[in-house]
Design an enzyme around this catalytic site. Structure first.
Site, PDB file in Angstrom:
ATOM      1  N   GLY A  47       0.840  -1.193   0.000  1.00 25.06           N
ATOM      2  CA  GLY A  47       0.000   0.000   0.000  1.00 25.06           C
ATOM      3  C   GLY A  47       0.874   1.241   0.000  1.00 25.06           C
ATOM      4  O   GLY A  47       2.052   1.184   0.378  1.00 25.06           O
ATOM      5  N   GLN A  52       2.525  10.036   1.670  1.00 27.67           N
ATOM      6  CA  GLN A  52       3.849   9.406   1.657  1.00 27.67           C
ATOM      7  C   GLN A  52       4.669   9.821   0.445  1.00 27.67           C
ATOM      8  O   GLN A  52       5.892   9.628   0.443  1.00 27.67           O
ATOM      9  CB  GLN A  52       3.723   7.878   1.667  1.00 27.67           C
ATOM     10  CG  GLN A  52       3.166   7.322   2.974  1.00 27.67           C
ATOM     11  CD  GLN A  52       3.132   5.803   2.925  1.00 27.67           C
ATOM     12  OE1 GLN A  52       2.192   5.225   2.404  1.00 27.67           O
ATOM     13  NE2 GLN A  52       4.153   5.156   3.466  1.00 27.67           N
ATOM     14  N   CYS A 105       6.105  -0.217   7.154  1.00 27.97           N
ATOM     15  CA  CYS A 105       5.664   1.017   6.487  1.00 27.97           C
ATOM     16  C   CYS A 105       6.798   1.507   5.603  1.00 27.97           C
ATOM     17  O   CYS A 105       7.945   1.564   6.049  1.00 27.97           O
ATOM     18  CB  CYS A 105       5.305   2.075   7.532  1.00 27.97           C
ATOM     19  SG  CYS A 105       4.736   3.630   6.815  1.00 27.97           S
ATOM     20  N   LEU A 106       6.491   1.861   4.363  1.00 28.11           N
ATOM     21  CA  LEU A 106       7.525   2.337   3.440  1.00 28.11           C
ATOM     22  C   LEU A 106       8.144   3.648   3.940  1.00 28.11           C
ATOM     23  O   LEU A 106       9.235   4.011   3.510  1.00 28.11           O
ATOM     24  CB  LEU A 106       6.938   2.531   2.037  1.00 28.11           C
ATOM     25  CG  LEU A 106       6.491   1.228   1.347  1.00 28.11           C
ATOM     26  CD1 LEU A 106       5.760   1.542   0.050  1.00 28.11           C
ATOM     27  CD2 LEU A 106       7.674   0.304   1.086  1.00 28.11           C
ATOM     28  N   HIS A 147      -4.234   0.883   7.764  1.00 31.07           N
ATOM     29  CA  HIS A 147      -2.904   1.508   7.785  1.00 31.07           C
ATOM     30  C   HIS A 147      -2.851   2.703   6.828  1.00 31.07           C
ATOM     31  O   HIS A 147      -2.374   3.783   7.188  1.00 31.07           O
ATOM     32  CB  HIS A 147      -1.867   0.436   7.405  1.00 31.07           C
ATOM     33  CG  HIS A 147      -0.446   0.915   7.340  1.00 31.07           C
ATOM     34  ND1 HIS A 147       0.541   0.427   8.158  1.00 31.07           N
ATOM     35  CD2 HIS A 147       0.162   1.832   6.532  1.00 31.07           C
ATOM     36  CE1 HIS A 147       1.693   1.031   7.864  1.00 31.07           C
ATOM     37  NE2 HIS A 147       1.489   1.881   6.874  1.00 31.07           N
ATOM     38  N   GLU A 148      -3.370   2.511   5.615  1.00 31.67           N
ATOM     39  CA  GLU A 148      -3.292   3.586   4.608  1.00 31.67           C
ATOM     40  C   GLU A 148      -4.230   4.747   4.948  1.00 31.67           C
ATOM     41  O   GLU A 148      -3.875   5.915   4.757  1.00 31.67           O
ATOM     42  CB  GLU A 148      -3.607   3.043   3.212  1.00 31.67           C
ATOM     43  CG  GLU A 148      -2.680   1.936   2.721  1.00 31.67           C
ATOM     44  CD  GLU A 148      -1.207   2.250   2.867  1.00 31.67           C
ATOM     45  OE1 GLU A 148      -0.823   3.432   2.769  1.00 31.67           O
ATOM     46  OE2 GLU A 148      -0.430   1.314   3.098  1.00 31.67           O
ATOM     47  N   HIS A 151      -2.679   7.050   7.330  1.00 33.74           N
ATOM     48  CA  HIS A 151      -1.734   8.004   6.733  1.00 33.74           C
ATOM     49  C   HIS A 151      -2.439   9.299   6.326  1.00 33.74           C
ATOM     50  O   HIS A 151      -1.845  10.376   6.344  1.00 33.74           O
ATOM     51  CB  HIS A 151      -1.073   7.396   5.490  1.00 33.74           C
ATOM     52  CG  HIS A 151       0.144   6.568   5.778  1.00 33.74           C
ATOM     53  ND1 HIS A 151       1.258   7.061   6.421  1.00 33.74           N
ATOM     54  CD2 HIS A 151       0.430   5.277   5.495  1.00 33.74           C
ATOM     55  CE1 HIS A 151       2.181   6.111   6.513  1.00 33.74           C
ATOM     56  NE2 HIS A 151       1.698   5.002   5.965  1.00 33.74           N
TER      57      HIS A 151
END
Ligand code: NI
Length: 186
Positions: A47, A52, A105-106, A147-148, A151
């Site tokens: 994702g 991000q 997480c990226l 999670h997304e 963000h």
């Protein structure tokens, strides 16, 4: 298409509340979606949310690779999904039940942690054609969407953690707790 630079924890763009997308079909939004999908796939993530990549809009992309879905317990598995966008998402928990699952997480590279999330959710929003989405989700699908969406509200997974001993570098966790599932990075 282009690979986008991913903001890492500490950059203020990850802490703000993102603005709704007014026209999902606008060419700039379509290009952003294409670039975010390319960036997510290049980074090996499941994702990626617009903040991000330094764009404070309520939009994320995700996919459920068949290998990851197959690795989950039979219970709570939703099928594999190809890459797609979710715009202006809203989440409603299916119940109060929460599950602890491993997330990366990226924007927090190299680490993962066990994070409590609602076990089942219903989410709504728009797809990239501006059409309404309404889905129930469990397992990895539910984790990624929560999670997304976090963000978009400036929330990173450490802010959801209850037990900080359940966090570590990927290499060390793989060495000392090889049985841990890797839920993927988003
Ligand atoms: Ni993330």
């Amino acid at each position: 298409m282009a690979l986008l630079k991913i903001a890492r924890m500490g950059h203020p763009v990850l802490l703000g509340r993102a603005e709704p997308v007014t026209d999902p079909t606008h060419p700039e939004i379509q290009r952003l979606i294409d670039d975010m999908i390319e960036t997510m796939m290049d980074a090996g993530g499941v994702g990626l949310a617009a903040p991000q990549v330094h764009v404070p809009l309520r939009l994320f992309v995700f996919h459920l690779p068949s290998a990851r879905v197959a690795a989950e317990d039979a219970e709570g598995v939703d099928g594999a999904l190809p890459p797609r966008a979710v715009i202006n998402p809203e989440i409603r928990p299916g119940s109060e039940e929460r599950r602890l699952g491993w997330e990366g997480c990226l924007s927090i590279p190299g680490l993962r942690a066990a994070v409590p999330r609602f076990a089942q959710i219903t989410y709504t929003g728009l797809d990239r054609d501006g059409l309404a989405i309404r889905r129930t989700a469990e397992g990895l699908h539910a984790v990624v969407v929560q999670h997304e969406t976090d963000h978009l509200d400036g929330i990173l997974y450490p802010m959801r953690m209850e037990n900080f001993s359940l966090m570590g570098f990927n290499e060390e966790l793989a060495r000392f707790q090889p049985a841990l599932p890797n839920a993927g990075e988003g």
